[in-house]
Design a protein around this motif. Structure first.
Motif, PDB file in Angstrom:
ATOM      1  N   MET A   1       0.839  -1.189   0.000  1.00 45.53           N
ATOM      2  CA  MET A   1       0.000   0.000   0.000  1.00 45.53           C
ATOM      3  C   MET A   1       0.883   1.251   0.000  1.00 45.53           C
ATOM      4  O   MET A   1       1.750   1.395   0.857  1.00 45.53           O
ATOM      5  CB  MET A   1      -0.907  -0.005   1.232  1.00 45.53           C
ATOM      6  N   PRO A   2       0.704   2.170  -0.960  1.00 41.40           N
ATOM      7  CA  PRO A   2       1.537   3.383  -1.028  1.00 41.40           C
ATOM      8  C   PRO A   2       1.369   4.252   0.219  1.00 41.40           C
ATOM      9  O   PRO A   2       0.285   4.327   0.803  1.00 41.40           O
ATOM     10  CB  PRO A   2       1.006   4.105  -2.272  1.00 41.40           C
ATOM     11  N   LEU A   3       2.443   4.924   0.593  1.00 39.44           N
ATOM     12  CA  LEU A   3       2.393   5.844   1.723  1.00 39.44           C
ATOM     13  C   LEU A   3       1.695   7.135   1.325  1.00 39.44           C
ATOM     14  O   LEU A   3       1.773   7.582   0.182  1.00 39.44           O
ATOM     15  CB  LEU A   3       3.807   6.174   2.205  1.00 39.44           C
ATOM     16  N   ILE A   4       1.013   7.730   2.294  1.00 35.70           N
ATOM     17  CA  ILE A   4       0.473   9.073   2.110  1.00 35.70           C
ATOM     18  C   ILE A   4       1.658  10.023   1.954  1.00 35.70           C
ATOM     19  O   ILE A   4       2.620   9.948   2.731  1.00 35.70           O
ATOM     20  CB  ILE A   4      -0.378   9.487   3.322  1.00 35.70           C
ATOM     21  N   PRO A   5       1.642  10.917   0.976  1.00 39.08           N
ATOM     22  CA  PRO A   5       2.739  11.877   0.832  1.00 39.08           C
ATOM     23  C   PRO A   5       2.989  12.640   2.129  1.00 39.08           C
ATOM     24  O   PRO A   5       2.067  13.190   2.733  1.00 39.08           O
ATOM     25  CB  PRO A   5       2.249  12.809  -0.280  1.00 39.08           C
ATOM     26  N   GLY A   6       4.229  12.641   2.575  1.00 44.91           N
ATOM     27  CA  GLY A   6       4.598  13.309   3.818  1.00 44.91           C
ATOM     28  C   GLY A   6       4.715  12.365   5.002  1.00 44.91           C
ATOM     29  O   GLY A   6       5.243  12.740   6.048  1.00 44.91           O
ATOM     30  N   ALA A   7       4.227  11.125   4.849  1.00 42.95           N
ATOM     31  CA  ALA A   7       4.227  10.186   5.966  1.00 42.95           C
ATOM     32  C   ALA A   7       5.487   9.333   6.030  1.00 42.95           C
ATOM     33  O   ALA A   7       5.576   8.415   6.841  1.00 42.95           O
ATOM     34  CB  ALA A   7       3.003   9.270   5.869  1.00 42.95           C
ATOM     35  N   GLU A   8       6.465   9.650   5.205  1.00 40.76           N
ATOM     36  CA  GLU A   8       7.670   8.834   5.141  1.00 40.76           C
ATOM     37  C   GLU A   8       8.473   8.912   6.449  1.00 40.76           C
ATOM     38  O   GLU A   8       8.543   9.966   7.082  1.00 40.76           O
ATOM     39  CB  GLU A   8       8.569   9.307   3.993  1.00 40.76           C
ATOM     40  N   PRO A   9       9.101   7.811   6.837  1.00 39.25           N
ATOM     41  CA  PRO A   9      10.010   7.854   7.989  1.00 39.25           C
ATOM     42  C   PRO A   9      11.257   8.665   7.646  1.00 39.25           C
ATOM     43  O   PRO A   9      11.536   8.930   6.472  1.00 39.25           O
ATOM     44  CB  PRO A   9      10.343   6.377   8.230  1.00 39.25           C
ATOM     45  N   PHE A  10      12.002   9.036   8.678  1.00 43.64           N
ATOM     46  CA  PHE A  10      13.188   9.887   8.475  1.00 43.64           C
ATOM     47  C   PHE A  10      14.331   9.362   9.335  1.00 43.64           C
ATOM     48  O   PHE A  10      14.125   8.934  10.471  1.00 43.64           O
ATOM     49  CB  PHE A  10      12.858  11.331   8.863  1.00 43.64           C
ATOM     50  N   ARG A  11      15.535   9.407   8.772  1.00 42.78           N
ATOM     51  CA  ARG A  11      16.724   8.991   9.519  1.00 42.78           C
ATOM     52  C   ARG A  11      17.885   9.905   9.150  1.00 42.78           C
ATOM     53  O   ARG A  11      18.090  10.215   7.969  1.00 42.78           O
ATOM     54  CB  ARG A  11      17.068   7.537   9.176  1.00 42.78           C
ATOM     55  N   HIS A  12      18.630  10.341  10.145  1.00 46.43           N
ATOM     56  CA  HIS A  12      19.818  11.159   9.917  1.00 46.43           C
ATOM     57  C   HIS A  12      20.943  10.638  10.793  1.00 46.43           C
ATOM     58  O   HIS A  12      20.787  10.512  12.016  1.00 46.43           O
ATOM     59  CB  HIS A  12      19.540  12.629  10.254  1.00 46.43           C
ATOM     60  N   ASP A  13      22.073  10.337  10.182  1.00 51.63           N
ATOM     61  CA  ASP A  13      23.243   9.878  10.928  1.00 51.63           C
ATOM     62  C   ASP A  13      24.092  11.075  11.302  1.00 51.63           C
ATOM     63  O   ASP A  13      24.676  11.746  10.428  1.00 51.63           O
ATOM     64  CB  ASP A  13      24.055   8.891  10.078  1.00 51.63           C
ATOM     65  N   GLY A  14      24.144  11.345  12.585  1.00 50.95           N
ATOM     66  CA  GLY A  14      24.916  12.467  13.089  1.00 50.95           C
ATOM     67  C   GLY A  14      25.962  12.016  14.084  1.00 50.95           C
ATOM     68  O   GLY A  14      26.692  11.046  13.857  1.00 50.95           O
ATOM     69  N   GLY A  15      26.005  12.703  15.222  1.00 51.25           N
ATOM     70  CA  GLY A  15      27.029  12.427  16.225  1.00 51.25           C
ATOM     71  C   GLY A  15      26.649  11.341  17.216  1.00 51.25           C
ATOM     72  O   GLY A  15      25.792  10.494  16.954  1.00 51.25           O
ATOM     73  N   GLU A  16      27.268  11.407  18.391  1.00 54.19           N
ATOM     74  CA  GLU A  16      27.129  10.359  19.405  1.00 54.19           C
ATOM     75  C   GLU A  16      25.934  10.562  20.319  1.00 54.19           C
ATOM     76  O   GLU A  16      25.750   9.810  21.283  1.00 54.19           O
ATOM     77  CB  GLU A  16      28.402  10.261  20.237  1.00 54.19           C
ATOM     78  N   VAL A  17      25.123  11.555  20.034  1.00 56.22           N
ATOM     79  CA  VAL A  17      23.860  11.741  20.747  1.00 56.22           C
ATOM     80  C   VAL A  17      22.731  11.410  19.772  1.00 56.22           C
ATOM     81  O   VAL A  17      22.653  11.996  18.682  1.00 56.22           O
ATOM     82  CB  VAL A  17      23.690  13.176  21.281  1.00 56.22           C
ATOM     83  N   GLY A  18      21.887  10.459  20.150  1.00 60.39           N
ATOM     84  CA  GLY A  18      20.802  10.032  19.280  1.00 60.39           C
ATOM     85  C   GLY A  18      19.438  10.329  19.878  1.00 60.39           C
ATOM     86  O   GLY A  18      19.270  10.318  21.102  1.00 60.39           O
ATOM     87  N   VAL A  19      18.481  10.594  19.009  1.00 59.28           N
ATOM     88  CA  VAL A  19      17.107  10.856  19.436  1.00 59.28           C
ATOM     89  C   VAL A  19      16.157  10.010  18.591  1.00 59.28           C
ATOM     90  O   VAL A  19      16.238  10.033  17.355  1.00 59.28           O
ATOM     91  CB  VAL A  19      16.717  12.341  19.288  1.00 59.28           C
ATOM     92  N   VAL A  20      15.278   9.278  19.260  1.00 66.79           N
ATOM     93  CA  VAL A  20      14.190   8.573  18.585  1.00 66.79           C
ATOM     94  C   VAL A  20      12.921   9.375  18.826  1.00 66.79           C
ATOM     95  O   VAL A  20      12.578   9.688  19.967  1.00 66.79           O
ATOM     96  CB  VAL A  20      14.016   7.138  19.120  1.00 66.79           C
ATOM     97  N   LEU A  21      12.218   9.720  17.751  1.00 63.45           N
ATOM     98  CA  LEU A  21      10.993  10.506  17.831  1.00 63.45           C
ATOM     99  C   LEU A  21       9.794   9.605  17.532  1.00 63.45           C
ATOM    100  O   LEU A  21       9.804   8.840  16.565  1.00 63.45           O
ATOM    101  CB  LEU A  21      11.029  11.653  16.826  1.00 63.45           C
ATOM    102  N   CYS A  22       8.745   9.705  18.361  1.00 69.66           N
ATOM    103  CA  CYS A  22       7.569   8.835  18.244  1.00 69.66           C
ATOM    104  C   CYS A  22       6.329   9.675  17.923  1.00 69.66           C
ATOM    105  O   CYS A  22       5.923  10.524  18.718  1.00 69.66           O
ATOM    106  CB  CYS A  22       7.323   8.102  19.560  1.00 69.66           C
ATOM    107  N   HIS A  23       5.715   9.394  16.772  1.00 70.12           N
ATOM    108  CA  HIS A  23       4.510  10.138  16.404  1.00 70.12           C
ATOM    109  C   HIS A  23       3.268   9.546  17.073  1.00 70.12           C
ATOM    110  O   HIS A  23       3.334   8.523  17.773  1.00 70.12           O
ATOM    111  CB  HIS A  23       4.355  10.194  14.884  1.00 70.12           C
ATOM    112  N   GLY A  24       2.125  10.183  16.850  1.00 68.99           N
ATOM    113  CA  GLY A  24       0.911   9.823  17.568  1.00 68.99           C
ATOM    114  C   GLY A  24       0.003   8.833  16.860  1.00 68.99           C
ATOM    115  O   GLY A  24       0.248   8.417  15.720  1.00 68.99           O
TER     116      GLY A  24
END
Length: 251
Positions: A1-24
């Motif tokens: 099933m195609p995703l709704i435009p804008g609903a894509e997950p996101f990942r960014h590889d940065g430094g040694e501090v990580g954040v997981v964000l949880c939507h509703g």
């Protein structure tokens, strides 16, 4: 099933501090994408997953349960823990419920949590009828777009699948009982005018958690989806200050 435009997950590889964000619940990563982009621009490693059953059509949620949604967050936390010195978990609404559960389960492996209008109880009277009603009616009117800022739109479902709502109601009970196990530093940001999750939810969280490092921020200008509302920048800045303070050796 195609995703709704804008609903894509996101990942960014940065430094040694990580954040997981949880939507509703019935929402999508879009509601937190500006927050994720802000944190990524600060050099953090950021994970914003799409929860199972979300981002396509509401019927796809009917076969999912809270255990499925949590499993996705748990997987991302473990992935970031393998590469980051500090891991934070941030959540909006049911994403806050998932964040609290993650904190209770992972303990000291989580450096801190940030909550925006978290839900920990059933506010609507109809919830009591859901165990039976879900076998008769598949869905009810949706809960997205509770935003004061004119022109701001949330990407999510226009219907609430009742089998999934029943599972969420069970999850609230689990998390309510776990709140004393939350000992990590907490940044709680709440809207007095919230038409989806009553402010009493935040009051319950503040009264039951065992954390001693608690920052309580009132979002006077925003409704439920405050991350897309007037106070969005305030949320982003407060969370960055929170991360800097607790992960100063890495951020």
């Amino acid at each position: 099933m195609p995703l709704i435009p804008g609903a894509e997950p996101f990942r960014h590889d940065g430094g040694e501090v990580g954040v997981v964000l949880c939507h509703g619940f019935t929402g999508s990563p879009q509601s937190l994408r500006p927050w994720a982009d802000y944190l990524a621009a600060k050099g953090l490693t950021v994970s914003l997953p799409l929860l199972p059953g979300h981002g396509t059509r509401w019927q796809d949620m009917q076969a999912t349960r809270w255990e499925d949604w949590y499993a996705e967050i748990d997987r991302e936390v473990r992935t970031l823990s393998d590469r980051c010195k500090h891991v934070f978990v941030f959540g909006l609404s049911m994403g806050g419920t998932l964040t609290l559960h993650t904190a209770a389960r992972h303990g000291a492996a989580i450096t801190g949590i940030a909550l925006v209008n978290p839900s920990v109880r059933a506010d609507q009277k109809m919830i009591g009828a859901v165990p039976a009603l879900r076998h008769l009616v598949p869905s009810v009117q949706g809960i997205t777009n509770d935003i004061a800022l004119e022109g701001s739109q949330e990407v999510g479902y226009d219907r609430v699948p009742l089998h999934a709502l029943y599972s969420l109601s069970r999850f609230w009970k689990v998390v309510h009982d776990e709140l004393p196990q939350v000992t990590q530093p907490v940044l709680l940001m709440r809207s007095p005018q919230d038409h989806v999750v009553s402010p009493e939810n935040s009051t319950i969280v503040l009264s039951r958690i065992s954390a001693t490092d608690v920052t309580d921020v009132v979002l006077e200008r925003s409704y439920h989806v405050a991350t897309l509302d007037h106070d969005a920048e305030r949320i982003f800045e407060a969370s960055w200050e929170f991360v800097q303070r607790l992960g100063a050796d890495s951020a």
